[in-house]
Scaffold this motif. Structure first.
Motif, mmCIF file in Angstrom:
data_model
loop_
_atom_site.group_PDB
_atom_site.id
_atom_site.type_symbol
_atom_site.label_atom_id
_atom_site.label_comp_id
_atom_site.label_asym_id
_atom_site.label_seq_id
_atom_site.Cartn_x
_atom_site.Cartn_y
_atom_site.Cartn_z
ATOM 1 N N CYS A 31 48.833 -3.279 108.841
ATOM 2 C CA CYS A 31 48.828 -1.817 108.813
ATOM 3 C C CYS A 31 50.226 -1.294 108.489
ATOM 4 O O CYS A 31 51.227 -1.991 108.706
ATOM 5 C CB CYS A 31 48.360 -1.260 110.158
ATOM 6 N N ASP A 32 50.291 -0.058 108.012
ATOM 7 C CA ASP A 32 51.588 0.522 107.675
ATOM 8 C C ASP A 32 52.461 0.729 108.905
ATOM 9 O O ASP A 32 53.691 0.633 108.831
ATOM 10 C CB ASP A 32 51.393 1.869 106.967
ATOM 11 N N GLY A 33 51.846 1.053 110.037
ATOM 12 C CA GLY A 33 52.610 1.318 111.253
ATOM 13 C C GLY A 33 51.726 1.243 112.482
ATOM 14 O O GLY A 33 50.515 1.011 112.387
ATOM 15 N N ASP A 36 48.594 3.612 112.475
ATOM 16 C CA ASP A 36 47.618 3.511 111.392
ATOM 17 C C ASP A 36 46.415 2.687 111.835
ATOM 18 O O ASP A 36 46.570 1.563 112.330
ATOM 19 C CB ASP A 36 48.255 2.863 110.164
ATOM 20 N N GLY A 51 44.889 6.375 108.504
ATOM 21 C CA GLY A 51 46.074 5.598 108.166
ATOM 22 C C GLY A 51 45.808 4.675 107.005
ATOM 23 O O GLY A 51 44.719 4.654 106.428
ATOM 24 N N SER A 52 46.816 3.886 106.674
ATOM 25 C CA SER A 52 46.728 2.990 105.521
ATOM 26 C C SER A 52 47.031 1.563 105.928
ATOM 27 O O SER A 52 47.723 1.307 106.927
ATOM 28 C CB SER A 52 47.705 3.446 104.422
ATOM 29 N N CYS A 53 46.529 0.629 105.128
ATOM 30 C CA CYS A 53 46.742 -0.794 105.399
ATOM 31 C C CYS A 53 46.623 -1.586 104.106
ATOM 32 O O CYS A 53 46.215 -1.065 103.062
ATOM 33 C CB CYS A 53 45.739 -1.295 106.436
ATOM 34 N N TRP A 54 46.989 -2.846 104.221
ATOM 35 C CA TRP A 54 46.887 -3.817 103.111
ATOM 36 C C TRP A 54 45.911 -4.885 103.548
ATOM 37 O O TRP A 54 46.031 -5.445 104.636
ATOM 38 C CB TRP A 54 48.271 -4.396 102.848
ATOM 39 N N ARG A 59 44.725 -2.029 98.649
ATOM 40 C CA ARG A 59 45.375 -0.948 99.391
ATOM 41 C C ARG A 59 44.285 0.016 99.850
ATOM 42 O O ARG A 59 43.552 0.585 99.033
ATOM 43 C CB ARG A 59 46.369 -0.238 98.479
ATOM 44 N N THR A 61 43.094 3.286 102.489
ATOM 45 C CA THR A 61 43.507 4.430 103.291
ATOM 46 C C THR A 61 42.282 5.068 103.926
ATOM 47 O O THR A 61 41.291 5.336 103.241
ATOM 48 C CB THR A 61 44.250 5.477 102.447
ATOM 49 N N TRP A 147 51.489 -4.841 112.267
ATOM 50 C CA TRP A 147 52.235 -3.952 111.368
ATOM 51 C C TRP A 147 53.671 -4.431 111.277
ATOM 52 O O TRP A 147 54.085 -5.346 111.992
ATOM 53 C CB TRP A 147 52.173 -2.497 111.858
#
Length: 370
Positions: A31-33, A36, A51-54, A59, A61, A147
């Motif tokens: 996760c971005d943070g 997220d 939130g966003s993640c990989w 990618r 969101t 994250w």
């Protein structure tokens, strides 16, 4: 000998190939943070924050809050998992709740399990929830998101690193480091796939409460039973430990107050911060006992040791029985063999008094980390 290659001249990279290409470059799910995709549970509903993640090269969101229903349990209790399912063939990403703890690492995808097939289907584990029949509350909840990682270990929740890093929920390669967000615990995945706590700046000394317990006429139990000993007026306690390469290393100081301590009858234990590894039958930790102030003919220094057996979460206290006898016997503030005990019946022997004072130990024993 067959050799395949992507990413060079005359090779095409589609979504599935890109997922394979990025596998050794980054965690499969990050996760971005810390906020997220943050999950929470309330009365049968899981809520996932935006939130966003990989996820293996994709990618993703989430906008707005997303909710997923956790089905009730017919009998007993059951753990389920919330995953973000990425399907490369369908070109979709969606939240899915599964009542399972099984992984699928080989094609084809199995929608009833947690899939780990980058470029085919990947189920990014967000959290685990345990429900019990007849209740809408969660009897267990574990957040497994990770994250961070730029210039340091990946971060996760405290329950994630304590349980997930000891098992197989984190899909990370050997050599990966993961730590709690506050830096209280750091683990490294070894080449054999197991996780070990390591000593780093993010693995500082941690506190624990070394509660004393006495057992009256009962035998010592290293995990349950006993009565909490009263420490008296003005007592002092200091206990810190850390775990490095599977070994717990700790220092503890416990001093009874000048008056009012109630250490009871029978043998005594001290609470430990972690369970002793099941493969180690017995361990002994060196220590010292200084008795003073509870009657008798004077203050004395005594050799002391703590016995920690496999599976125990408490250490049994031993000392020399008399000032001129170096053999070890279980510590007893006052004997329970005669019922009420009394002054001069303890181990070590204090003529007309009680062996109450200050314990000091360097605690060292193996712990199970996986």
């Amino acid at each position: 000998m067959a050799i395949s290659m992507i990413g060079a001249a005359n090779s095409q990279i589609g979504p599935s190939a890109f997922a394979d290409l990025t596998t050794p470059l980054a965690p499969r799910f990050v996760c971005d943070g810390p906020t997220d995709l943050q999950p929470s549970y309330d009365r049968g509903t899981l809520t996932v924050q935006p939130g966003s993640c990989w996820v293996s090269g994709a990618r993703i969101t989430l906008t707005g809050t997303n909710t997923v229903t956790v089905p009730p349990v017919a009998s007993g209790s059951a753990w389920g998992v919330l995953v973000l399912r990425v399907d490369w063939n369908a070109g979709t990403a969606k939240l899915v709740y599964l009542v399972t703890n099984k992984l699928n690492n080989t094609s084809p995808a199995d929608t009833s399990k947690v899939n780990r097939l980058p470029g085919v289907m990947y189920d990014a584990l967000i959290c685990q929830v345990q429900r019990t029949a007849g209740s809408s509350s969660a009897t267990g909840f574990k957040d497994y998101r990770v994250w961070g990682g730029d210039g340091g270990p990946l971060r996760t929740t405290s329950e994630g690193v304590d349980t997930g890093a000891g098992g197989g929920w984190f899909d990370l390669r050997p050599g990966s480091m993961i730590a709690t967000e506050d830096g209280a615990f750091t683990k490294l995945k070894r080449s054999d796939g197991k996780w070990s706590a390591i000593g780093t700046d993010s693995n500082p000394w941690r506190l624990w409460t070394p509660t004393l317990r006495y057992y009256a006429g009962s035998a010592v139990n290293g995990t349950t039973g006993g009565t909490v000993a009263g420490m008296g007026n003005g007592y002092s306690v200091s206990a810190r430990y850390r775990v490095v390469d599977g070994m717990l290393d700790g220092y503890v100081y416990v001093r009874a107050g000048a008056t009012g301590a109630t250490w009871g009858t029978g043998q005594m234990t001290m609470d430990l911060p972690m369970q002793c590894a099941s493969w180690q039958e017995d361990t002994w930790s060196m220590g010292h006992l200084y008795t003073t102030g509870y009657g008798g003919d004077g203050s004395y220094d005594w050799h002391a040791e703590m016995l920690v057996k496999k599976g125990w979460t408490r250490g049994m206290l031993w000392t020399s029985p008399k000032i001129d006898d170096n053999r070890l016997r279980p510590y007893v503030c006052q004997s329970s063999s005669s019922g009420s005990g009394g002054a001069g019946t303890g181990v070590p022997f204090i003529n007309g008094g009680f062996p109450v004072g200050a314990w000091t130990f360097h605690v060292n024993y193996p712990v199970t980390e996986n």
